[in-house]
Design a protein around this motif. Sequence first.
Motif, short mmCIF file in Angstrom:
data_model
loop_
_atom_site.label_atom_id
_atom_site.label_comp_id
_atom_site.label_asym_id
_atom_site.label_seq_id
_atom_site.Cartn_x
_atom_site.Cartn_y
_atom_site.Cartn_z
N GLY A 180 48.61 51.61 47.87
CA GLY A 180 47.73 52.24 47.03
C GLY A 180 46.43 51.28 46.53
N ARG A 181 45.33 52.06 46.33
CA ARG A 181 44.00 51.33 45.94
C ARG A 181 44.33 50.42 44.53
NH1 ARG A 181 41.09 48.00 47.74
NH2 ARG A 181 38.63 48.09 47.65
N GLY A 182 45.06 51.21 43.81
CA GLY A 182 45.50 50.24 42.55
C GLY A 182 46.09 48.86 42.62
N ASP A 183 46.89 48.79 43.92
CA ASP A 183 47.26 47.42 44.13
C ASP A 183 46.44 46.64 45.32
OD1 ASP A 183 49.49 48.06 42.52
OD2 ASP A 183 50.97 48.18 44.23
N THR A 184 45.70 47.27 46.21
CA THR A 184 44.78 46.69 47.09
C THR A 184 43.50 46.05 46.70
OG1 THR A 184 43.78 48.61 48.04
CG2 THR A 184 45.73 48.05 49.10
N LEU A 185 43.13 46.88 45.38
CA LEU A 185 41.83 46.39 44.74
C LEU A 185 42.16 45.47 43.81
CD1 LEU A 185 38.60 46.59 44.47
CD2 LEU A 185 39.21 48.63 42.67
N ASN A 186 41.90 43.96 44.38
CA ASN A 186 41.92 42.68 43.49
C ASN A 186 40.60 42.56 42.89
OD1 ASN A 186 40.99 42.07 46.03
ND2 ASN A 186 41.87 40.06 46.04
N PHE A 187 40.55 41.42 42.05
CA PHE A 187 39.25 40.95 41.61
C PHE A 187 38.72 39.82 42.26
CE2 PHE A 187 36.56 38.34 38.79
CZ PHE A 187 35.67 39.04 38.19
N MET A 188 37.50 39.74 42.60
CA MET A 188 36.90 38.49 43.15
C MET A 188 35.51 38.15 42.86
SD MET A 188 36.89 37.88 47.33
CE MET A 188 38.79 38.31 47.61
N ALA A 189 35.02 37.07 42.57
CA ALA A 189 33.88 36.50 42.16
C ALA A 189 33.75 35.16 42.63
CB ALA A 189 33.68 36.86 40.63
N ALA A 190 32.46 34.72 42.52
CA ALA A 190 32.27 33.33 42.82
C ALA A 190 30.85 32.71 42.21
CB ALA A 190 32.40 33.08 44.45
N ILE A 191 30.86 31.48 41.98
CA ILE A 191 29.62 31.12 41.25
C ILE A 191 29.52 29.54 41.66
CG2 ILE A 191 30.55 30.20 39.07
CD1 ILE A 191 28.00 31.39 37.91
N GLY A 192 28.26 28.91 41.90
CA GLY A 192 28.20 27.59 42.18
C GLY A 192 26.99 27.51 43.29
N PRO A 193 27.08 26.00 43.63
CA PRO A 193 25.65 25.56 44.30
C PRO A 193 25.61 26.19 45.62
CG PRO A 193 27.39 23.92 44.19
CD PRO A 193 27.79 24.93 42.91
N ASP A 194 26.73 26.58 46.28
CA ASP A 194 26.68 27.31 47.40
C ASP A 194 26.93 28.58 47.49
OD1 ASP A 194 26.74 24.78 49.13
OD2 ASP A 194 28.82 24.48 48.57
N PHE A 195 26.75 29.40 46.45
CA PHE A 195 26.81 30.99 46.34
C PHE A 195 25.50 31.37 45.79
CE2 PHE A 195 31.19 29.75 46.31
CZ PHE A 195 31.74 30.87 47.16
N LYS A 196 24.90 32.58 46.15
CA LYS A 196 23.84 33.35 45.63
C LYS A 196 24.14 33.62 44.00
CE LYS A 196 22.70 35.70 50.07
NZ LYS A 196 22.63 36.90 50.61
N THR A 197 23.03 33.82 43.63
CA THR A 197 23.06 34.21 41.97
C THR A 197 22.78 35.66 41.83
OG1 THR A 197 20.83 33.57 41.64
CG2 THR A 197 22.63 31.95 41.24
N GLY A 198 23.64 36.24 40.85
CA GLY A 198 23.22 37.60 40.40
C GLY A 198 23.19 38.71 41.80
N TYR A 199 24.10 38.18 42.83
CA TYR A 199 24.22 39.07 44.01
C TYR A 199 25.44 39.87 43.99
CZ TYR A 199 24.56 40.01 48.94
OH TYR A 199 24.81 40.64 50.17
N VAL A 200 25.43 41.05 44.05
CA VAL A 200 26.30 42.27 44.51
C VAL A 200 26.87 42.60 45.77
CG1 VAL A 200 27.29 44.56 43.83
CG2 VAL A 200 25.90 43.37 42.11
N ASP A 201 27.91 42.26 46.23
CA ASP A 201 28.28 41.98 47.56
C ASP A 201 28.93 43.48 48.09
OD1 ASP A 201 29.19 41.70 50.40
OD2 ASP A 201 30.05 39.90 50.04
N ALA A 202 28.31 44.18 48.87
CA ALA A 202 28.99 45.54 49.00
C ALA A 202 29.82 45.46 50.04
CB ALA A 202 27.75 46.44 49.36
N LEU A 203 29.83 44.22 51.02
CA LEU A 203 30.58 44.44 52.24
C LEU A 203 32.24 44.18 51.72
CD1 LEU A 203 28.41 42.25 54.52
CD2 LEU A 203 29.13 44.62 54.66
N PRO A 204 33.09 44.61 52.48
CA PRO A 204 34.52 44.49 52.21
C PRO A 204 34.88 42.76 52.54
CG PRO A 204 34.33 45.43 54.43
CD PRO A 204 32.71 45.61 53.95
N VAL A 205 35.82 42.46 51.66
CA VAL A 205 36.30 41.08 51.75
C VAL A 205 37.71 41.05 51.42
CG1 VAL A 205 33.90 39.99 51.53
CG2 VAL A 205 35.49 40.62 49.36
N ASN A 206 38.48 40.11 51.79
CA ASN A 206 39.83 40.15 51.47
C ASN A 206 40.33 38.72 51.09
OD1 ASN A 206 40.47 38.83 53.98
ND2 ASN A 206 40.92 40.74 54.91
#
Length: 616
Positions: free
Chosen positions: A498-524
């Motif tokens: 179910g999406r309650g279990d498959t929808l985890n939390f993911m975020a990143a910050i640092g010198p190799d990541f964009k800032t203020g960016y919302v990634d609409a693409l699927p990741v896992n």
Amino acid sequence: MRRAVMMLSAGLIFLSADAAYSQTSRPHNVILFVPDGLRGKIVSPETAPAMAEVRDKGVNFKNSHSMFPTFTTANASAMATGHYLGDTGDFSNTIYTGYPVTAAGGTVTPFLEVDTVIADVDEHFGGDYLNEETILKMARLKGYSTAALGKVGPTLIFDHTDKIGTDGNHSIVFDDATGGKNGVPLSDEIKAALTKAGLPLATPPRGENGKVGDAKTPGTLVPNTEQQAYFVDVATKAVLPLFKARNKRFLMVFWSRDPDGSQHNHGDSLNTVTPGINGPTSLAGIKNADNNLAALRKALDELGLAADTNILIASDHGFSTISKESKTSPSAKVSYDDTPKDFLPMGFLALDLAKALDLPLFDPNDSNARVADGAHPKAGNGLLGQDPAKPDVVVATNGGSDLIYLPKGDKKLADKTIKALLEQDYVSGLFVDDKLGRFRGTVEMSQIGLKGKATTPTPSIVVNFRSWAQGCGEPSNCSVEIADTVLRQGQGMHGSFGRGDTLNFMAAIGPDFKTGYVDALPVNNADVGITIAQLMDLRAPGVGGLQGRVMSEALPNGIVPKSADGTITSKPAASGLQTVVKFQRVLSQRYFDVAGFPGRTVGLDAESGKQKTAGK
């Protein structure tokens, strides 16, 4: 052809990531922070301000995915190797090994969240049960400083083949077992750092947080504060200062047991599904993990390491509230000493299958003793057949989904088992090993990344349990699921599709990541491992081809590939039930949103089964 396309696609992503990464002269540090069991949409400035800040100021991976089955060690294996479960063979927290695991009391169905069990299974399967290189091992062998701290089991998985000795570069490992006879030994160097910081050499116990309660006694009302405060102190006062003094790049994994442990064991909702995992104890567990992240970031600032360190947050899975109710289960109609009337007992799947298949049931966690009438298996696992040493059916109990093995590969027995499962109202979706053939109402395991180069036995049938939303406006935050577990109705569990279990939390910050960016693409979570390997310039020849992709769209100057939606729909069973899988695709990579019988799984409405079959 599909393998060639996948390799080409992965190559394109790596090239684009290389182009984005070439702006730096040497790799930056990476901290992977895993808030175990954190739901994807539960984070806000009120519930988790530190994580919300990373998400909002860095990269918000709003379309993230746990690997199914949505369990801890399974997803740890994906993060650690960058491979899907069909390659790692870590199909759930409890698996069938095909041999008695001494470290697990001689059972053939061991629980993997134990360091000595992982070592035992490693030894049996050629020294590396995952059969794939881990990112911590790759970083260690490259000469980087490496450490993993936190919850026992998944923490060790990140460098589980490291044989601690007196010489050479070894990963620093702290978990629940540290300081005990089964803990990973600490080097003289880290012992000296602990002593200098005034810290003990042994991890404190969970205390009240570890109290699970029972059918009459509520579980814990407090988060895992003391134990996790120790891990934070070790990280901030000993490990990070040591890494700074070494003046080498480092990779650190911090696996926070909270909110998982507090959501599992909470005592806010005894035998009722509301408030379930949305009560005060679960929210306190989320805040505890958030405080840990804030402390780590503060230490990086004070040590002058923040500007040179990427922080990637990825929870292993989402979470649901447990229901133990069924109108069709024979086992729910039996009286048990430890189970409320009309509730499903622990091990209900093994009990119900034994009755349906007319086979004796033995308990692999009780020296293969026969399960008596009116009793249930101690840990829920079951061996079905005339001889428990040579079972016809093995049930590995896990929670929101269970694994079924047919060691003899009997296709007729598979057909009977599937028909029996289709009769139960707690089932929502069946996935069958391709070797057994095609069965109406089911989807082949290869379609969802569960068939690869695994060395551990591959399940014959993966059973997803029913889920629904109840108690709040956001379905993925208030999912309720049938769960095969010792835990009680109203407490917390995961593992379902179910999406309650498959929808985890993911975020990143640092010198190799964009800032203020919302990634609409699927990741896992497999993408997490591959991306960290790319950021740190790590390369390992993969044994299997089920790899994640570098999340290039989140990197400065990285390409943003296109995505598409897809649906797999099985042929209907005689009852009309169909297993439906909804997924997204980036190039050849599939990201699985939800699966099950339409109307029986959070995120899969009753109309889904009417869509055209795709991907088969």
